[in-house]
Scaffold this motif. Structure first.
Motif, PDB file in Angstrom:
ATOM      1  N   ALA A  18       0.842  -1.200   0.000  1.00  0.00           N
ATOM      2  CA  ALA A  18       0.000   0.000   0.000  1.00  0.00           C
ATOM      3  C   ALA A  18       0.876   1.249   0.000  1.00  0.00           C
ATOM      4  N   GLU A  19       1.946   1.223   0.765  1.00  0.00           N
ATOM      5  CA  GLU A  19       2.838   2.380   0.838  1.00  0.00           C
ATOM      6  C   GLU A  19       3.571   2.611  -0.487  1.00  0.00           C
ATOM      7  N   SER A  20       4.044   1.549  -1.130  1.00  0.00           N
ATOM      8  CA  SER A  20       4.747   1.725  -2.408  1.00  0.00           C
ATOM      9  C   SER A  20       3.773   2.148  -3.515  1.00  0.00           C
ATOM     10  N   THR A  21       2.549   1.634  -3.465  1.00  0.00           N
ATOM     11  CA  THR A  21       1.543   2.060  -4.438  1.00  0.00           C
ATOM     12  C   THR A  21       1.186   3.532  -4.211  1.00  0.00           C
ATOM     13  N   ALA A  22       1.106   3.952  -2.961  1.00  0.00           N
ATOM     14  CA  ALA A  22       0.822   5.364  -2.665  1.00  0.00           C
ATOM     15  C   ALA A  22       1.892   6.270  -3.265  1.00  0.00           C
ATOM     16  N   LEU A  23       3.131   5.850  -3.203  1.00  0.00           N
ATOM     17  CA  LEU A  23       4.216   6.634  -3.797  1.00  0.00           C
ATOM     18  C   LEU A  23       4.039   6.724  -5.314  1.00  0.00           C
ATOM     19  N   ALA A  24       3.712   5.597  -5.948  1.00  0.00           N
ATOM     20  CA  ALA A  24       3.494   5.589  -7.405  1.00  0.00           C
ATOM     21  C   ALA A  24       2.281   6.442  -7.777  1.00  0.00           C
ATOM     22  N   VAL A  25       1.197   6.340  -7.015  1.00  0.00           N
ATOM     23  CA  VAL A  25      -0.011   7.128  -7.275  1.00  0.00           C
ATOM     24  C   VAL A  25       0.291   8.610  -7.104  1.00  0.00           C
ATOM     25  N   SER A  26       1.020   8.941  -6.057  1.00  0.00           N
ATOM     26  CA  SER A  26       1.373  10.338  -5.789  1.00  0.00           C
ATOM     27  C   SER A  26       2.159  10.937  -6.951  1.00  0.00           C
ATOM     28  N   ARG A  27       3.145  10.206  -7.441  1.00  0.00           N
ATOM     29  CA  ARG A  27       3.941  10.680  -8.583  1.00  0.00           C
ATOM     30  C   ARG A  27       3.072  10.820  -9.833  1.00  0.00           C
ATOM     31  N   GLY A  54      -9.712  20.562   3.005  1.00  0.00           N
ATOM     32  CA  GLY A  54      -9.227  21.312   1.855  1.00  0.00           C
ATOM     33  C   GLY A  54      -8.846  20.466   0.657  1.00  0.00           C
ATOM     34  N   VAL A  55      -8.839  19.133   0.788  1.00  0.00           N
ATOM     35  CA  VAL A  55      -8.562  18.301  -0.390  1.00  0.00           C
ATOM     36  C   VAL A  55      -9.889  17.943  -1.053  1.00  0.00           C
ATOM     37  N   ASP A  56      -9.806  17.540  -2.300  1.00  0.00           N
ATOM     38  CA  ASP A  56     -11.013  17.186  -3.050  1.00  0.00           C
ATOM     39  C   ASP A  56     -11.455  15.748  -2.808  1.00  0.00           C
ATOM     40  N   THR A  57     -10.502  14.872  -2.521  1.00  0.00           N
ATOM     41  CA  THR A  57     -10.781  13.447  -2.345  1.00  0.00           C
ATOM     42  C   THR A  57      -9.747  12.850  -1.408  1.00  0.00           C
ATOM     43  N   VAL A  58     -10.167  11.842  -0.649  1.00  0.00           N
ATOM     44  CA  VAL A  58      -9.237  11.032   0.144  1.00  0.00           C
ATOM     45  C   VAL A  58      -9.208   9.652  -0.485  1.00  0.00           C
ATOM     46  N   LEU A  59      -8.014   9.201  -0.837  1.00  0.00           N
ATOM     47  CA  LEU A  59      -7.814   7.880  -1.434  1.00  0.00           C
ATOM     48  C   LEU A  59      -7.249   6.967  -0.355  1.00  0.00           C
ATOM     49  N   VAL A  60      -8.000   5.939   0.013  1.00  0.00           N
ATOM     50  CA  VAL A  60      -7.602   5.020   1.078  1.00  0.00           C
ATOM     51  C   VAL A  60      -7.019   3.768   0.444  1.00  0.00           C
ATOM     52  N   LEU A  61      -5.768   3.460   0.791  1.00  0.00           N
ATOM     53  CA  LEU A  61      -5.086   2.281   0.272  1.00  0.00           C
ATOM     54  C   LEU A  61      -4.977   1.269   1.401  1.00  0.00           C
ATOM     55  N   GLY A  62      -5.836   0.256   1.358  1.00  0.00           N
ATOM     56  CA  GLY A  62      -5.891  -0.761   2.406  1.00  0.00           C
ATOM     57  C   GLY A  62      -7.078  -1.656   2.134  1.00  0.00           C
ATOM     58  N   GLY A  63      -7.566  -2.298   3.169  1.00  0.00           N
ATOM     59  CA  GLY A  63      -8.750  -3.136   3.036  1.00  0.00           C
ATOM     60  C   GLY A  63      -9.984  -2.416   3.547  1.00  0.00           C
ATOM     61  N   ASP A  64     -11.087  -3.147   3.630  1.00  0.00           N
ATOM     62  CA  ASP A  64     -12.324  -2.558   4.120  1.00  0.00           C
ATOM     63  C   ASP A  64     -12.186  -2.050   5.551  1.00  0.00           C
ATOM     64  N   GLY A  65     -11.439  -2.757   6.382  1.00  0.00           N
ATOM     65  CA  GLY A  65     -11.231  -2.325   7.763  1.00  0.00           C
ATOM     66  C   GLY A  65     -10.515  -0.983   7.831  1.00  0.00           C
ATOM     67  N   THR A  66      -9.500  -0.810   6.992  1.00  0.00           N
ATOM     68  CA  THR A  66      -8.789   0.472   6.925  1.00  0.00           C
ATOM     69  C   THR A  66      -9.738   1.555   6.450  1.00  0.00           C
ATOM     70  N   PHE A  67     -10.552   1.251   5.450  1.00  0.00           N
ATOM     71  CA  PHE A  67     -11.500   2.209   4.899  1.00  0.00           C
ATOM     72  C   PHE A  67     -12.495   2.666   5.968  1.00  0.00           C
ATOM     73  N   VAL A  68     -13.042   1.723   6.724  1.00  0.00           N
ATOM     74  CA  VAL A  68     -13.998   2.058   7.781  1.00  0.00           C
ATOM     75  C   VAL A  68     -13.326   2.897   8.864  1.00  0.00           C
ATOM     76  N   GLY A  69     -12.100   2.524   9.243  1.00  0.00           N
ATOM     77  CA  GLY A  69     -11.379   3.284  10.267  1.00  0.00           C
ATOM     78  C   GLY A  69     -11.105   4.713   9.835  1.00  0.00           C
ATOM     79  N   VAL A  70     -10.694   4.893   8.594  1.00  0.00           N
ATOM     80  CA  VAL A  70     -10.452   6.238   8.061  1.00  0.00           C
ATOM     81  C   VAL A  70     -11.773   7.001   7.983  1.00  0.00           C
ATOM     82  N   GLY A  71     -12.820   6.337   7.525  1.00  0.00           N
ATOM     83  CA  GLY A  71     -14.130   6.973   7.462  1.00  0.00           C
ATOM     84  C   GLY A  71     -14.609   7.441   8.821  1.00  0.00           C
ATOM     85  N   ARG A  72     -14.363   6.644   9.849  1.00  0.00           N
ATOM     86  CA  ARG A  72     -14.758   7.019  11.211  1.00  0.00           C
ATOM     87  C   ARG A  72     -13.992   8.264  11.658  1.00  0.00           C
ATOM     88  N   LYS A  73     -12.693   8.298  11.377  1.00  0.00           N
ATOM     89  CA  LYS A  73     -11.881   9.452  11.777  1.00  0.00           C
ATOM     90  C   LYS A  73     -12.275  10.714  11.011  1.00  0.00           C
TER      91      LYS A  73
END
Length: 169
Positions: A18-27, A54-73
């Motif tokens: 997920a971290e290496s994909t985030a770097l590729a997506v960011s670039r 202030g961002v237009d979208t949040v892209l969550v790289l993980g599983g459903d559990g990560t997605f729910v946790g980020v959504g809660r925060k």
């Protein structure tokens, strides 16, 4: 959907792919003129919320559990979430990790469909005092412990008494 000029990428904590994909997506995003920043899903809620404002979208790289946790925060931050699946199920993180690029091209072209989820504020009260509270997407599950037992649940919506029900969680 509005045009996207900035995206926050949130990665599953300690997940190398997920971290290496985030770097590729960011670039990839920055090459297209989209500002991108990255945070770990394990960061404190205040830090994540500040990064999402202030961002237009949040892209969550993980599983459903990560997605729910980020959504809660981010329950009180009005920002769309989009998930790239690095988990096993993928009900919420619908984009396959190996094919993120076509989906992000659709996002940048304004061709993504947004789905709205209800956010509930919940409060558990005992003898008139709040003992726990928080936010939940779509539903709240309450239980007494490891064993499912029927318990009384008093429900109020926006201060209006909806009555007493019995449920097993």
């Amino acid at each position: 959907m509005q045009s996207v000029t900035s995206i926050l990428l949130v990665t599953k904590a300690g997940h190398a792919d997920a971290e290496s994909t985030a770097l590729a997506v960011s670039r990839w995003l920055e090459a297209r003129g989209v500002a991108a920043s990255t945070l770990s899903a394990a960061c404190p809620p205040e830090e994540l919320a500040a990064g999402a404002r202030g961002v237009d979208t949040v892209l969550v790289l993980g599983g459903d559990g990560t997605f729910v946790g980020v959504g809660r925060k981010l329950a009180l931050v009005n920002v769309p979430l989009l998930g790239i699946n690095f988990g096993q199920v993928g009900f919420l993180t619908e984009l396959p990790a190996a094919r993120w690029q076509p989906a992000l091209e659709r996002l940048l072209a304004g061709r993504m469909i947004e789905r709205t989820c209800l956010v509930l504020n919940w409060d558990v009260r005992r003898e008139g005092r709040s003992v726990a509270s928080g936010h939940a997407a779509n539903d709240v599950v309450a239980g007494r412990g490891a064993l499912a037992r029927v318990l009384p649940v008093h429900v109020a919506v926006d201060g209006e008494d909806m009555g007493l029900g019995r449920a097993d969680g």
